[in-house]
Design an enzyme around this catalytic site. Structure first.
Site, PDB file in Angstrom:
ATOM      1  N   ARG A 109      -2.853  -8.220  -9.730  1.00 11.96           N
ATOM      2  CA  ARG A 109      -1.829  -8.632  -8.754  1.00 11.96           C
ATOM      3  C   ARG A 109      -2.115 -10.040  -8.233  1.00 11.96           C
ATOM      4  NH1 ARG A 109      -0.462  -4.715  -3.782  1.00 11.96           N
ATOM      5  NH2 ARG A 109      -2.421  -5.555  -2.977  1.00 11.96           N
ATOM      6  N   LYS A 169       1.873 -11.788  -3.064  1.00 11.33           N
ATOM      7  CA  LYS A 169       1.080 -11.574  -1.852  1.00 11.33           C
ATOM      8  C   LYS A 169       0.541 -12.942  -1.444  1.00 11.33           C
ATOM      9  CE  LYS A 169      -2.274  -8.186  -0.136  1.00 11.33           C
ATOM     10  NZ  LYS A 169      -1.588  -7.777   1.078  1.00 11.33           N
ATOM     11  N   GLU A 175       9.751  -1.828   3.769  1.00 12.20           N
ATOM     12  CA  GLU A 175       8.365  -1.377   3.949  1.00 12.20           C
ATOM     13  C   GLU A 175       7.918  -1.727   5.357  1.00 12.20           C
ATOM     14  OE1 GLU A 175       5.589  -3.595   1.551  1.00 12.20           O
ATOM     15  OE2 GLU A 175       6.648  -5.463   1.897  1.00 12.20           O
TER      16      GLU A 175
HETATM   17  N1  PMP Z   1       3.054  -4.037   2.027  1.00 15.14           N
HETATM   18  C1  PMP Z   1       2.510  -5.136   2.570  1.00 15.14           C
HETATM   19  C2  PMP Z   1       3.391  -6.133   3.180  1.00 15.14           C
HETATM   20  C3  PMP Z   1       1.113  -5.309   2.531  1.00 15.14           C
HETATM   21  O1  PMP Z   1       0.557  -6.397   3.056  1.00 15.14           O
HETATM   22  C4  PMP Z   1       0.316  -4.312   1.949  1.00 15.14           C
HETATM   23  C5  PMP Z   1      -1.177  -4.481   1.868  1.00 15.14           C
HETATM   24  N2  PMP Z   1      -1.787  -4.476   3.136  1.00 15.14           N
HETATM   25  C6  PMP Z   1       0.933  -3.159   1.429  1.00 15.14           C
HETATM   26  C7  PMP Z   1       2.317  -3.077   1.467  1.00 15.14           C
HETATM   27  C8  PMP Z   1       0.126  -2.069   0.789  1.00 15.14           C
HETATM   28  O2  PMP Z   1      -0.372  -2.515  -0.445  1.00 15.14           O
HETATM   29  P1  PMP Z   1      -1.736  -1.958  -1.041  1.00 15.14           P
HETATM   30  O3  PMP Z   1      -1.557  -0.504  -1.203  1.00 15.14           O
HETATM   31  O4  PMP Z   1      -1.859  -2.667  -2.344  1.00 15.14           O
HETATM   32  O5  PMP Z   1      -2.790  -2.296  -0.076  1.00 15.14           O
END
Ligand code: PMP
Length: 285
Positions: A52, A151, A184
């Site tokens: 990622r 990200k 989200e």
């Molecule tokens: N959405 C956002 C905006 C995030 O920053 C994160 C990670 N903190 C997630 C979802 C969850 O992703 P992951 O399961 O890869 O930590």
């Protein structure tokens, strides 16, 4: 104990770990990052996080100045030198120092930074009783402005959403996308359970494709739960039987009220508990 922080090949005492004020990571949020967990000294879902990071970097035309293997080694070294078994790792790559202008061509010396620390966990109570969250007015970035899958270091819309959520007394806040669909939370993905089926917004709903989200979907399918990625409204959330959030730090955390509306029976439901247990088992195995 002073923590050691990794910057471009060197492990430095925390107070000496510094980068240029002209770094475009600082000036413009120009860079990418990952948040990872280590369980028992082993980094969870390492390959997925590395993949990622590389995809985020490629999307913003940022070349990571190290091999994937060297970045993995840097994280392993940072954990070891800080004697961390169960912890959290922040992996950051900035565009590097440049001029005060936006020009990425004028930057050099991209910084690769690894910070490892003990993890600040949500209190047990959140997992036992479930979270109360609110929908906020700050929406997700328009996907044609910035792809949500990236990200990037620019988390300003999430920061503003979190501030709005905090003012309402909530530790997490639900964000909608430009179409008004559920996307989200500020740092977690969202899931609903409706009539035994697991529902979650699709990638096109402007979400970060969470690594925990992907695992939870797989664990659900393995457990015989039907999973569907589908666009969801706030009303779908209010009418759900169960709701939970997923993320590297939070793992699987139940949600019991959204905007003051009680979800299901107002306590963590059976599907949430089953998936949470399965996740714990996997992460700690
Ligand atoms: N959405 C956002 C905006 C995030 O920053 C994160 C990670 N903190 C997630 C979802 C969850 O992703 P992951 O399961 O890869 O930590």
């Amino acid at each position: 104990m002073t923590r050691k922080i990794y910057i471009n090949g060197t492990l430095l005492d925390q107070q000496d770990a510094k980068i240029s004020v002209l770094d475009h990571g600082l000036l413009y949020g120009d860079g990418v990052f990952e948040g990872l967990r280590s369980y028992g000294g082993k980094i969870f879902q390492l390959e997925e996080h590395i993949e990622r990071l590389w995809q985020s970097a490629e999307a913003i035309e940022l070349e990571i100045p190290m091999s994937r293997e060297a970045v993995c080694q840097a994280m392993a070294d940072t954990l070891r030198v800080n004697d961390i078994q169960d912890g959290y790792i922040r992996l950051i790559v900035t565009r590097g120092a440049g001029t005060l202008g936006l020009d990425a061509d004028k930057t050099s010396n991209s910084q690769v930074i690894v910070i490892a620390d003990s993890i600040e966990l949500y209190p047990d109570e959140f997992y036992e009783k479930g979270l109360e969250i609110v929908t906020v007015s700050v929406m997700r970035n328009h996907p044609e402005a910035l792809d949500a899958r990236v990200k990037s270091l620019n988390y300003l819309n999430n920061v503003l959403a979190k501030i709005e959520g905090s003012k309402a007394g909530c530790v997490e806040a639900l964000m909608l996308n430009h179409k008004g669909e559920v996307a989200e939370c500020t740092g977690d993905n969202i899931f609903l359970v409706r009539q035994g089926e697991l529902l979650t917004p699709p990638v096109e709903a402007s979400i970060l494709v969470g690594i925990t989200r992907n695992i939870v979907m797989r664990l659900a399918r393995d457990a015989g739960v039907q999973v569907r990625e589908t666009s969801l409204t706030k009303e779908d959330v209010y009418a759900a039987d169960e709701c939970f959030l997923t993320g590297t730090a939070a793992e699987v955390v139940p949600v019991v009220t959204v905007d003051g509306r009680t979800i299901g029976e107002g306590r963590p439901g059976p599907v949430t508990r089953k998936l949470s247990e399965a996740f714990h088992k996997l992460a700690r195995s």
